[in-house]
Design a protein around this motif. Sequence first.
Motif, mmCIF file in Angstrom:
data_model
loop_
_atom_site.group_PDB
_atom_site.id
_atom_site.type_symbol
_atom_site.label_atom_id
_atom_site.label_comp_id
_atom_site.label_asym_id
_atom_site.label_seq_id
_atom_site.Cartn_x
_atom_site.Cartn_y
_atom_site.Cartn_z
ATOM 1 N N MET A 1 0.826 -1.201 0.000
ATOM 2 C CA MET A 1 0.000 0.000 0.000
ATOM 3 C C MET A 1 0.865 1.258 0.000
ATOM 4 N N TYR A 2 2.010 1.169 0.674
ATOM 5 C CA TYR A 2 2.937 2.301 0.707
ATOM 6 C C TYR A 2 3.439 2.627 -0.695
ATOM 7 N N ASP A 3 3.858 1.598 -1.445
ATOM 8 C CA ASP A 3 4.351 1.807 -2.811
ATOM 9 C C ASP A 3 3.242 2.311 -3.725
ATOM 10 N N GLN A 4 2.038 1.727 -3.586
ATOM 11 C CA GLN A 4 0.926 2.154 -4.427
ATOM 12 C C GLN A 4 0.548 3.604 -4.168
ATOM 13 N N THR A 5 0.587 4.010 -2.910
ATOM 14 C CA THR A 5 0.242 5.394 -2.569
ATOM 15 C C THR A 5 1.285 6.363 -3.107
ATOM 16 N N LYS A 6 2.548 6.002 -3.020
ATOM 17 C CA LYS A 6 3.604 6.871 -3.533
ATOM 18 C C LYS A 6 3.522 7.025 -5.052
ATOM 19 N N GLU A 7 3.124 5.948 -5.737
ATOM 20 C CA GLU A 7 3.060 5.979 -7.201
ATOM 21 C C GLU A 7 1.786 6.647 -7.709
ATOM 22 N N ALA A 8 0.729 6.721 -6.875
ATOM 23 C CA ALA A 8 -0.538 7.306 -7.307
ATOM 24 C C ALA A 8 -0.381 8.805 -7.552
ATOM 25 N N LYS A 9 -0.986 9.274 -8.606
ATOM 26 C CA LYS A 9 -0.927 10.685 -8.942
ATOM 27 C C LYS A 9 -2.085 11.426 -8.276
ATOM 28 N N ALA A 10 -2.019 12.725 -8.307
ATOM 29 C CA ALA A 10 -3.089 13.548 -7.733
ATOM 30 C C ALA A 10 -4.397 13.277 -8.475
ATOM 31 N N GLY A 11 -5.429 12.966 -7.744
ATOM 32 C CA GLY A 11 -6.724 12.677 -8.336
ATOM 33 C C GLY A 11 -7.000 11.207 -8.551
ATOM 34 N N ASP A 12 -5.978 10.333 -8.395
ATOM 35 C CA ASP A 12 -6.205 8.897 -8.575
ATOM 36 C C ASP A 12 -7.025 8.308 -7.441
ATOM 37 N N LEU A 13 -6.955 8.905 -6.254
ATOM 38 C CA LEU A 13 -7.672 8.397 -5.088
ATOM 39 C C LEU A 13 -8.679 9.433 -4.617
ATOM 40 N N ASN A 14 -9.877 8.964 -4.310
ATOM 41 C CA ASN A 14 -10.855 9.861 -3.723
ATOM 42 C C ASN A 14 -10.850 9.701 -2.201
ATOM 43 N N VAL A 15 -11.689 10.472 -1.516
ATOM 44 C CA VAL A 15 -11.696 10.471 -0.059
ATOM 45 C C VAL A 15 -12.059 9.100 0.496
ATOM 46 N N GLN B 1 -10.448 4.088 3.299
ATOM 47 C CA GLN B 1 -10.390 2.630 3.326
ATOM 48 C C GLN B 1 -8.954 2.128 3.442
ATOM 49 N N ARG B 2 -8.042 2.800 2.767
ATOM 50 C CA ARG B 2 -6.631 2.399 2.866
ATOM 51 C C ARG B 2 -6.086 2.632 4.272
ATOM 52 N N ILE B 3 -6.496 3.728 4.881
ATOM 53 C CA ILE B 3 -6.038 4.003 6.239
ATOM 54 C C ILE B 3 -6.538 2.929 7.199
ATOM 55 N N LYS B 4 -7.820 2.543 7.068
ATOM 56 C CA LYS B 4 -8.372 1.514 7.938
ATOM 57 C C LYS B 4 -7.695 0.176 7.690
ATOM 58 N N SER B 5 -7.495 -0.164 6.417
ATOM 59 C CA SER B 5 -6.851 -1.438 6.086
ATOM 60 C C SER B 5 -5.422 -1.482 6.616
ATOM 61 N N ALA B 6 -4.690 -0.375 6.472
ATOM 62 C CA ALA B 6 -3.310 -0.328 6.976
ATOM 63 C C ALA B 6 -3.282 -0.477 8.490
#
Length: 412
Positions: free
Chosen positions: A17-31, A36-41
């Motif tokens: 999840m850390y790598d995916q978040t770093k690679e995600a561009k602005a706008g790829d993830l919504n609130v 959900q990622r925070i809860k899963s982590a």
Amino acid sequence: MSELNLRQFHAAAILRMYDQTKEAKAGDLNVTQIDQRIKSAAVHFDRMLTNHEALVGAAKEEDLEVHSGWWDSTEAAYIDLCATLNQRRRELEGESLPANNSHKVSPMELKLEPLCIPSFDGSAYKWLAFKDAFETLVHQRDLPVAYKLGKLRQAVKAEAVPLVGSLYSGGYEEVWTALKNRYDNPKQLAEIHVARFLNMKSQTEDTSRALLGVVDGVNESLRALAVMKLPVDKWDALTVPIVVSKLSTRTQREWCMNCSPTELSTLNELLAFLEKRAHSLSTELCPVADHHEVLHSSSKQKTTLRLLKSNLATTDDGNCQHCRGSHKVMRCPVILALKPEQRFEALKRSNLCFNCLRSGHSSKLCSSGNCRQCGHRHHTIFCRHKSQQPISSNEVDSSVARPDIISNPPSL
């Protein structure tokens, strides 16, 4: 090894999840995706922590450093992941952190060194200090719940407080509430700190360390009572005589001469007096010796130290360095059967002083006397002047200390 596999599985999920978040561009993830990622982590971190504690509890002492290094790197990745996700969430919502909100924490703060939380071993008198620090540094801050639970388990020793260290002890809020229910008892805490104040050890020594120990003990107990909203600042008429009774006779006499004979003294005045007296005792001057006496003493000490080092260095195991027989090299029959120049060549590689035939120094630094036959700077067995005459044991064992004679050994 099931705990090891499970720990690795949850750690890999966090790193992914850390790598995916770093690679995600602005706008790829919504609130919603960010939440959900925070809860899963947080779930993965909590389960990883449980298995990590089980492994550390069963590990050998030499393996603890490996586990600690692994945990530090993985925990740093988790903190960075949560900080990044929270930052992107705020950017999406157009929110900014209030400048006067002391309970919020910025993502950059999470990247600083890990918070240093004082440990708690279950001793009731340590609870107030621990609770105050933990609530300020962790509990009241905007940190992930799983991270708070991890910090709580690190700070509280599981062997002393089992309800924190069990494999399943509930979530963070449940554990923190259970701790407060057990130890946050005002009546019990007040009795404990009052008893510690009354039972302070009486000081028989009039030293700086003893006086500062009294000051620190009084402050620790009364500050704990003040945190509990007790009016300790109104207790001077009781606390001052109690503290004075714990002092040495000489300090009590000094205090009586220092304080007012008619007005009540405050505890702050007494503690300030003890601080000042402790400082004066720690800086008492010693008589200064005469300058020439100091120089003479220093030179004498250096000479004694040099001779001592030389004598210590010349000790050996009692065996001959040439044939390893149970005799000294100066009495070795193999050496004595040779001519003087042959004796020198035979012992040349033995790293011996050729003036006393001992190891650990050179002939230049040797404090033994010179040759008994010719007076030159070499051992008697190397002397060529009377080589045809048999050498007696008295002539061979030349060990008269003459530290004033220091010259280069003559060539043989």
